[in-house]
Design a protein around this motif. Structure first.
Motif, PDB file in Angstrom:
ATOM      1  N   THR A 109      28.635  67.259  -8.074  1.00  0.00           N
ATOM      2  CA  THR A 109      27.951  66.911  -6.941  1.00  0.00           C
ATOM      3  C   THR A 109      26.921  67.761  -6.622  1.00  0.00           C
ATOM      4  O   THR A 109      26.904  68.735  -7.218  1.00  0.00           O
ATOM      5  N   GLY A 112      29.569  60.883  -3.311  1.00  0.00           N
ATOM      6  CA  GLY A 112      27.985  60.734  -3.157  1.00  0.00           C
ATOM      7  C   GLY A 112      27.063  60.192  -4.339  1.00  0.00           C
ATOM      8  O   GLY A 112      26.145  60.009  -4.221  1.00  0.00           O
ATOM      9  N   ALA A 135      29.840  60.802   0.052  1.00  0.00           N
ATOM     10  CA  ALA A 135      29.882  62.495  -0.024  1.00  0.00           C
ATOM     11  C   ALA A 135      30.664  63.334   0.751  1.00  0.00           C
ATOM     12  O   ALA A 135      30.932  62.761   2.053  1.00  0.00           O
TER      13      ALA A 135
END
Length: 95
Positions: free
Chosen positions: A8, A73, A80
């Protein structure tokens, strides 16, 4: 308490902003448990007075045909961090 997920952007996520996060956390334990086809990161924290609280975060959504998971996300992935996590729940054993 921060969580790192290198898939991420950003890679670091603050889980202490979740509701129910106890004060004075001194220990953390994690495990990934697959529930059905969905992987969840289970996070348990213990504070200095011995209280234990738990949350779980959806690690990803399956990628059809190809396999693997869409990360939190990402388009087609779960929300997220920390929006993909539940509130911390007190799970202190009774004595």
């Amino acid at each position: 308490m921060v969580l790192r997920d290198p898939r991420t952007t950003p890679a670091w996520h603050n889980l202490s902003t979740l509701s129910g996060f106890p004060n004075g956390v001194s220990d953390v334990a994690t495990s990934v448990i697959t529930e059905g086809v969905l992987p969840y990161l289970h996070v348990a924290v213990q504070n200095t007075t011995g209280d234990i609280a738990r949350t779980r975060c959806l690690v990803g959504l399956p990628i059809p045909v190809l396999g693997g998971f869409f990360p939190p996300g990402a388009p087609l992935g779960p929300p997220a961090y920390p929006a993909n996590c539940t509130a911390f729940v007190n799970d202190t054993p009774t004595v």
